[in-house]
Design an enzyme around this catalytic site. Structure first.
Site, short mmCIF file in Angstrom:
data_model
loop_
_atom_site.label_atom_id
_atom_site.label_comp_id
_atom_site.label_asym_id
_atom_site.label_seq_id
_atom_site.Cartn_x
_atom_site.Cartn_y
_atom_site.Cartn_z
N CYS A 1 -4.98 -3.24 2.85
CA CYS A 1 -4.72 -2.94 4.26
C CYS A 1 -5.95 -3.12 5.15
CB CYS A 1 -4.12 -1.54 4.39
SG CYS A 1 -3.22 -1.27 5.93
N GLU B 1 0.84 -1.19 0.00
CA GLU B 1 0.00 0.00 0.00
C GLU B 1 0.88 1.25 0.00
OE1 GLU B 1 -3.78 1.77 2.55
OE2 GLU B 1 -2.19 0.71 3.64
N LYS C 1 -9.52 1.36 -2.56
CA LYS C 1 -9.73 0.85 -1.20
C LYS C 1 -11.13 1.23 -0.69
CE LYS C 1 -7.42 0.97 3.34
NZ LYS C 1 -6.25 1.55 4.04
#
Length: 286
Positions: free
Chosen positions: A156, A43, A115
């Site tokens: 994440c 990330e 995300k």
């Protein structure tokens, strides 16, 4: 074709995207020299920047981004699938996306994933994060159909939302990806167990490239990039927070075998939640 070699690249991205692009190139070349045909970065590969004004001056659109340009060139030159775990991309509406990009061996973008779950937390060591203040969350899960695997995407904090991975597994993903920049505190507590759990409960391989160490902007990330098999066994790990490359052989037929042995994806049932009367609940707790 069900077998391939996967690599996860561990980085310590700073505040300069050009310098991070140079570091990325060295590590990707190292992974490719070890035979990896799918290579994943962590990330925020492009830059880790806490300051809002600095972010706004550094990050740009896909067509001008140095990480995107370097990745397209490397994928084509090395003949690999290169998965940039994420980098900050300026959207057409002026907002930033925390965006993953997958490049094919011809250097073209196969797909992108923004995300979904924003890291908005207050940790007990005084750390406070409001990712939603900087980035616009995505709204679509994503699967990419590669010649040797079906990749499910996450980034994440998405790791803490098992319904995302279950939906991707039900849609056919046999390799789940979790590029990350886990904080040291949360990584020490939960990184390994969550990754292995996502692998086990979905009968899928998990590839998780991580940021590691003390970054220029002052944050500290956990490292420990990891590749796990569908039984939750760790196939490769960078057992530290330094920049590194880890590589593992993946045979996606083992995902099908695991799902046949433990067919929980097929055995799942719809159900209702019933709540007892309040008095009964108090009695049960006494």
């Amino acid at each position: 074709m069900s077998m391939f070699k996967a690599a996860a690249i561990q980085m310590r991205s700073g505040i300069d995207p050009q310098r991070n692009a140079a570091d990325l190139e060295k590590l990707v070349r190292d992974a490719a020299s070890q035979g990896a045909t799918y290579i994943q970065t962590p990330e925020m590969t492009g830059a880790i920047v806490r300051d809002r004004e600095a972010r706004n001056s550094l990050f740009t659109t896909e067509d001008r981004d140095p990480i995107v340009a370097a990745s397209a060139r490397l994928a084509a030159e090395l003949g690999i699938f290169l998965h940039i775990g994420s980098t900050a991309i300026l959207r057409a509406d002026g907002k930033l996306a925390n965006r993953a990009l997958l490049f094919s061996p011809d250097g073209k973008i196969v797909t992108t994933y923004d995300k979904i779950h924003m890291f908005d937390v207050d940790l007990d060591n005084g750390e406070s994060w409001r990712e939603s203040a900087a980035y616009e969350p995505g709204r679509e899960a994503m699967i990419a159909d590669l010649p040797f695997a079906k990749l499910g995407f996450a980034i994440c904090y998405d790791l803490r939302f098992p319904q995302l991975f279950r939906a991707e597994a039900l849609a056919g993903a046999d390799v789940l990806t979790v590029p990350a920049a886990f904080t040291r505190q949360t990584g020490q507590a939960h990184w390994h167990v969550l990754l292995r759990a996502r692998a086990i409960e979905n009968g899928a391989f998990v590839v998780a490239a991580a940021q590691g160490g003390l970054h220029e902007d002052g944050r500290e990330t956990y490292g420990h990039s990891l590749i796990a098999d569908p039984w939750g066994r760790v196939l490769a790990e960078a057992a530290h927070d330094e920049p590194a490359v880890i590589v593992a052989e993946i045979d996606t037929s083992l995902s099908a075998a695991a799902r046949k042995k433990i067919p929980n994806l097929k055995n799942a049932r719809e159900f209702d939640i019933a709540q007892r009367p309040e008095a009964a609940l108090r009695g049960a707790a006494s």
